[in-house]
Scaffold this active site. Structure first.
Site, PDB file in Angstrom:
ATOM      1  N   ALA A 116      16.412 -11.694  12.245  1.00 59.33           N
ATOM      2  CA  ALA A 116      17.550 -11.003  12.850  1.00 59.33           C
ATOM      3  C   ALA A 116      17.019 -10.014  13.885  1.00 59.33           C
ATOM      4  O   ALA A 116      16.159  -9.184  13.580  1.00 59.33           O
ATOM      5  CB  ALA A 116      18.357 -10.281  11.785  1.00 59.33           C
TER       6      ALA A 116
ATOM      7  N   ALA B 222       9.702  -8.555  -8.365  1.00 59.27           N
ATOM      8  CA  ALA B 222      10.024  -7.494  -9.321  1.00 59.27           C
ATOM      9  C   ALA B 222       9.542  -7.852 -10.725  1.00 59.27           C
ATOM     10  O   ALA B 222      10.051  -8.779 -11.357  1.00 59.27           O
ATOM     11  CB  ALA B 222      11.528  -7.230  -9.331  1.00 59.27           C
TER      12      ALA B 222
ATOM     13  N   HIS C 188       7.044   2.063  -2.785  1.00 60.31           N
ATOM     14  CA  HIS C 188       7.749   1.130  -3.664  1.00 60.31           C
ATOM     15  C   HIS C 188       9.225   0.967  -3.308  1.00 60.31           C
ATOM     16  O   HIS C 188       9.723  -0.153  -3.218  1.00 60.31           O
ATOM     17  CB  HIS C 188       7.608   1.619  -5.098  1.00 60.31           C
ATOM     18  CG  HIS C 188       8.116   0.681  -6.148  1.00 60.31           C
ATOM     19  ND1 HIS C 188       7.721  -0.636  -6.222  1.00 60.31           N
ATOM     20  CD2 HIS C 188       8.994   0.874  -7.170  1.00 60.31           C
ATOM     21  CE1 HIS C 188       8.324  -1.220  -7.240  1.00 60.31           C
ATOM     22  NE2 HIS C 188       9.109  -0.333  -7.823  1.00 60.31           N
TER      23      HIS C 188
ATOM     24  N   ARG D  89       8.807   8.860 -11.920  1.00 60.06           N
ATOM     25  CA  ARG D  89       7.758   8.255 -11.109  1.00 60.06           C
ATOM     26  C   ARG D  89       7.166   9.208 -10.079  1.00 60.06           C
ATOM     27  O   ARG D  89       5.965   9.160  -9.791  1.00 60.06           O
ATOM     28  CB  ARG D  89       8.308   7.011 -10.400  1.00 60.06           C
ATOM     29  CG  ARG D  89       8.492   5.833 -11.335  1.00 60.06           C
ATOM     30  CD  ARG D  89       9.108   4.650 -10.614  1.00 60.06           C
ATOM     31  NE  ARG D  89       9.138   3.488 -11.497  1.00 60.06           N
ATOM     32  CZ  ARG D  89       9.739   2.349 -11.180  1.00 60.06           C
ATOM     33  NH1 ARG D  89      10.363   2.233 -10.021  1.00 60.06           N
ATOM     34  NH2 ARG D  89       9.732   1.336 -12.021  1.00 60.06           N
TER      35      ARG D  89
ATOM     36  N   ASP E   8      13.681  -3.710   9.024  1.00 56.75           N
ATOM     37  CA  ASP E   8      14.434  -4.364  10.096  1.00 56.75           C
ATOM     38  C   ASP E   8      15.940  -4.089  10.021  1.00 56.75           C
ATOM     39  O   ASP E   8      16.575  -3.792  11.026  1.00 56.75           O
ATOM     40  CB  ASP E   8      14.209  -5.882  10.061  1.00 56.75           C
ATOM     41  CG  ASP E   8      12.771  -6.272  10.336  1.00 56.75           C
ATOM     42  OD1 ASP E   8      12.123  -5.595  11.147  1.00 56.75           O
ATOM     43  OD2 ASP E   8      12.300  -7.253   9.727  1.00 56.75           O
TER      44      ASP E   8
ATOM     45  N   GLY F 227       9.344  -5.418 -13.261  1.00 57.76           N
ATOM     46  CA  GLY F 227      10.186  -4.652 -14.175  1.00 57.76           C
ATOM     47  C   GLY F 227      11.495  -5.374 -14.409  1.00 57.76           C
ATOM     48  O   GLY F 227      11.834  -6.334 -13.708  1.00 57.76           O
ATOM     49  N   GLY F 228      12.242  -4.922 -15.366  1.00 57.90           N
ATOM     50  CA  GLY F 228      13.464  -5.625 -15.730  1.00 57.90           C
ATOM     51  C   GLY F 228      14.690  -5.044 -15.060  1.00 57.90           C
ATOM     52  O   GLY F 228      14.650  -4.524 -13.949  1.00 57.90           O
TER      53      GLY F 228
ATOM     54  N   GLU G 119      11.059   2.267 -20.335  1.00 53.62           N
ATOM     55  CA  GLU G 119      10.404   2.666 -19.095  1.00 53.62           C
ATOM     56  C   GLU G 119      10.633   4.143 -18.842  1.00 53.62           C
ATOM     57  O   GLU G 119      11.451   4.789 -19.507  1.00 53.62           O
ATOM     58  CB  GLU G 119      10.894   1.810 -17.908  1.00 53.62           C
ATOM     59  CG  GLU G 119      10.434   0.366 -17.987  1.00 53.62           C
ATOM     60  CD  GLU G 119      10.730  -0.443 -16.742  1.00 53.62           C
ATOM     61  OE1 GLU G 119      11.227   0.131 -15.751  1.00 53.62           O
ATOM     62  OE2 GLU G 119      10.473  -1.650 -16.753  1.00 53.62           O
TER      63      GLU G 119
ATOM     64  N   LYS H 293      14.106 -13.983   7.121  1.00 50.35           N
ATOM     65  CA  LYS H 293      12.999 -13.810   8.069  1.00 50.35           C
ATOM     66  C   LYS H 293      11.804 -14.711   7.766  1.00 50.35           C
ATOM     67  O   LYS H 293      11.084 -15.132   8.667  1.00 50.35           O
ATOM     68  CB  LYS H 293      12.595 -12.341   8.027  1.00 50.35           C
ATOM     69  CG  LYS H 293      11.491 -11.902   8.937  1.00 50.35           C
ATOM     70  CD  LYS H 293      11.300 -10.407   8.732  1.00 50.35           C
ATOM     71  CE  LYS H 293      10.151  -9.851   9.511  1.00 50.35           C
ATOM     72  NZ  LYS H 293      10.000  -8.405   9.252  1.00 50.35           N
TER      73      LYS H 293
ATOM     74  N   ARG I 228      14.766   7.056  -7.729  1.00 45.92           N
ATOM     75  CA  ARG I 228      15.409   5.994  -8.506  1.00 45.92           C
ATOM     76  C   ARG I 228      14.875   5.934  -9.929  1.00 45.92           C
ATOM     77  O   ARG I 228      13.669   5.960 -10.163  1.00 45.92           O
ATOM     78  CB  ARG I 228      15.189   4.642  -7.819  1.00 45.92           C
ATOM     79  CG  ARG I 228      15.706   3.462  -8.626  1.00 45.92           C
ATOM     80  CD  ARG I 228      15.566   2.173  -7.881  1.00 45.92           C
ATOM     81  NE  ARG I 228      14.192   1.788  -7.628  1.00 45.92           N
ATOM     82  CZ  ARG I 228      13.405   1.151  -8.492  1.00 45.92           C
ATOM     83  NH1 ARG I 228      13.857   0.871  -9.720  1.00 45.92           N
ATOM     84  NH2 ARG I 228      12.180   0.813  -8.160  1.00 45.92           N
TER      85      ARG I 228
ATOM     86  N   SER J  18      17.391 -12.848   1.702  1.00 45.93           N
ATOM     87  CA  SER J  18      17.540 -13.790   0.586  1.00 45.93           C
ATOM     88  C   SER J  18      17.020 -13.217  -0.726  1.00 45.93           C
ATOM     89  O   SER J  18      16.574 -13.965  -1.598  1.00 45.93           O
ATOM     90  CB  SER J  18      16.794 -15.095   0.904  1.00 45.93           C
ATOM     91  OG  SER J  18      15.411 -14.841   1.096  1.00 45.93           O
ATOM     92  N   GLY J  19      17.073 -11.884  -0.888  1.00 48.15           N
ATOM     93  CA  GLY J  19      16.737 -11.275  -2.171  1.00 48.15           C
ATOM     94  C   GLY J  19      17.907 -11.365  -3.133  1.00 48.15           C
ATOM     95  O   GLY J  19      18.928 -12.024  -2.866  1.00 48.15           O
TER      96      GLY J  19
ATOM     97  N   HIS K 223       5.341   4.018  -6.302  1.00 48.03           N
ATOM     98  CA  HIS K 223       5.080   3.559  -7.664  1.00 48.03           C
ATOM     99  C   HIS K 223       3.705   4.057  -8.077  1.00 48.03           C
ATOM    100  O   HIS K 223       2.729   3.898  -7.331  1.00 48.03           O
ATOM    101  CB  HIS K 223       5.136   2.037  -7.757  1.00 48.03           C
ATOM    102  CG  HIS K 223       5.298   1.537  -9.150  1.00 48.03           C
ATOM    103  ND1 HIS K 223       4.268   1.562 -10.062  1.00 48.03           N
ATOM    104  CD2 HIS K 223       6.366   1.016  -9.800  1.00 48.03           C
ATOM    105  CE1 HIS K 223       4.698   1.080 -11.217  1.00 48.03           C
ATOM    106  NE2 HIS K 223       5.973   0.733 -11.083  1.00 48.03           N
TER     107      HIS K 223
END
Length: 530
Positions: free
Chosen positions: A154, A46, A332, A275, A208, A48-49, A114, A35, A367, A13-14, A229
């Site tokens: 799940a 989160a 992170h 990073r 998972d 950060g933008g 950033e 879960k 990333r 559900s993110g 991070h």
């Protein structure tokens, strides 16, 4: 066993899962299974933008170059172009859905800076609570038209005799099991942060989805690339939460306990270096038993700009009047994951993956800051459009008649797994440390391959999933004999792409594309396009 059926089942559900649900729900019967609470996700946390070339002076080609440079030139070029080209379009979609992005006094987006970005292009909502604003906006819409089932884990994917994914087995906190059948199943389960003792990730995020996909025969890749991070708020050996890179973007400095600047002679971008570079330098300093702080004294109105971090500092008894926040690196984001094409399709038919659980190839080996929320919305759109273009075939349910066996030996604890990962597969690795990790995880290889045949409690299943992903990360890291991005080995130098390869990347953006991007930029300046 209890059964459910839907056109689409989304696990997680993110932001990525909710965005797919929002786009498919007008046309399909959608069930979201999560879960824990629907508000527990990395997206919700989160600070950060979300990065996108929306400024009049910016364009997608500049965003592309920043992304591939940060990614160690390991990115999948065509998919990365899709990410940065479609970013502004999906930002408009979020605005249409009701997301209130922060504006300045002139009514323009208040864009942040950033690390590794060549210019300000980070949009925020609610200051340092962007993820929360996005998730709450989508939840408000999705709850009206989608069934969201909370506190149900799940367990394993369901495959038919032809290898198609036709759903997922789940179990709730009361021990009741369900068979959930669907024409399309979408993994949106997030990353692997809880494999490490210090992490920015929600406590539910422990790999998972990747473990289930592995057991179903799906291909996974690039698992060795894990981003730490640089700045978790850490005090007395305890981690309290993330201190967003946006704080460094606004001028905060990394200093030692004696007041020395940490990054001055390390990288030309200093605190805003990629990073992986900043995290390694902090890690080395901590190994020398130095104290590390973020010096925020140069930031005016800190509490107004960063209310979430301010609250975090107060709850952990950090005195903001002194302007020093104690920090340490934490796990992170994982750049690897379940292999998908640019439309989210995995190598298992009818199984999709979106968000951090997926490997689209847009992040390369490291990333770029604030590209994760962007990836979530761009590829959620791709998944939804792809599913809408397909004709649903008849769904043939498969009777589940697997003989389960009792677990006949003791599993390690979560803390033991975390210690093994941080000590041997952490920020700095070597052949010796990785071989030690592989040997340790190999003791549980039978569990990794066959835990779907065991009768396990939810807590035991989580540990089995962590063993599975820990084993895969350690073996992947041992096999990659170079240092690149989030994978750093002390026994191999950092791989620097040669000039020929850099030129090939540049040539991939042909003159027509660059000219068109520059024209769009000029049009924005003149107010011709929004």
């Amino acid at each position: 066993m209890n059964c459910r059926q839907a056109d689409i089942i989304i696990i997680g559900s993110g932001l990525a899962g909710l965005m797919v649900a929002e786009m498919l729900s007008p046309h399909k019967n959608v069930i979201v299974i999560t879960k824990s609470s629907m508000k527990h996700s990395n997206s919700m946390m989160a600070q950060g933008g979300i990065a996108a070339a929306v400024d009049r002076d910016d364009n997608w080609s500049d965003h592309f170059f920043d992304t591939v440079v940060a990614g160690g030139f390991h990115n999948v070029e065509e998919v990365t172009k899709k990410l940065v080209k479609k970013g502004p379009i999906l930002i408009d979609k979020l605005i249409e859905l009701g997301v209130p992005f922060d504006k300045n006094e002139h009514g323009d987006f208040a864009l942040g800076q950033e690390g590794a970005h060549g210019r300000r292009r980070i949009l925020h909502s609610g200051g340092d609570a962007t993820g929360k604003a996005l998730v709450e906006c989508l939840l408000k819409r999705v709850l009206k038209k989608v069934s969201i089932i909370e506190y149900e884990m799940a367990i394993d994917l369901i495959l038919d005799d032809n290898g198609n994914c036709i759903g997922v087995n789940t179990r709730n906190t009361e021990g009741i099991s369900f068979c959930n059948y669907a024409n399309h199943t979408i993994l949106a389960t997030g990353g692997v942060g809880q494999l490490y003792p210090i992490t920015s990730n929600d406590e539910s995020v422990n790999g998972d989805g990747m473990a289930m996909a592995y057991r179903s025969g799906a291909e996974l890749t690039d698992l060795e690339f894990i981003q730490f991070h640089p700045t978790m708020l850490a005090k007395d050996g305890m981690a309290y939460g993330l201190v967003s890179e946006a704080v460094r973007g606004e001028g905060a400095k990394l200093i030692t306990g004696t007041g020395q600047r940490l990054m001055d002679d390390v990288h030309e971008l200093k605190e805003l270096a990629p990073r992986d570079i900043v995290a390694r330098e902090i890690h080395r300093a901590l190994e020398r038993n130095e104290q590390l702080f973020l010096d925020i004294t140069s930031i005016q109105d800190f509490e107004t700009h960063f209310p979430t971090i301010t609250s975090l500092c107060k709850s952990s008894s950090v005195d903001l009047v002194k302007g020093l926040i104690p920090i340490a690196p934490g796990a992170h984001f994982i750049m690897g994951g379940v292999c998908t094409d640019q439309y989210g399709q995995t190598t298992v038919p009818r199984l999709y993956a979106v968000g951090e659980v997926a490997h689209t190839g847009v992040h390369g080996a490291n990333r770029l800051a604030s590209n994760s929320l962007l990836e979530a919305i761009v590829f959620a759109n791709e998944v939804a459009q792809n599913i809408m273009s397909k004709l649903d075939r008849p769904l043939f349910k498969k009777a589940i008649k697997v003989q389960k066996h009792r677990l006949n030996f003791e599993l390690p604890t979560i803390e033991e797994i975390q210690h093994m990962m941080m000590t041997n597969v952490g920020i700095i690795r070597s052949q010796e440390s990785l071989e030690k990790a592989v040997d340790w995880f190999s003791r549980y290889k039978d569990i990794v391959d066959h835990n779907h045949l065991l009768e396990l409690k939810i807590e035991e299943k989580i540990i089995c999933n962590m063993l599975t992903i820990g084993y895969l990360i350690a073996t992947s890291a041992l096999l990659r004999t170079e240092s690149r991005g989030g994978h750093y080995r002390s026994d191999y130098p950092v791989t620097k792409p040669d000039q020929w390869y850099k030129k090939q990347i540049i040539r991939s953006l042909n003159r027509t594309e660059i000219k068109r991007a520059d024209q769009e930029c000029e049009q924005r300046k003149e107010g011709i396009v929004s």
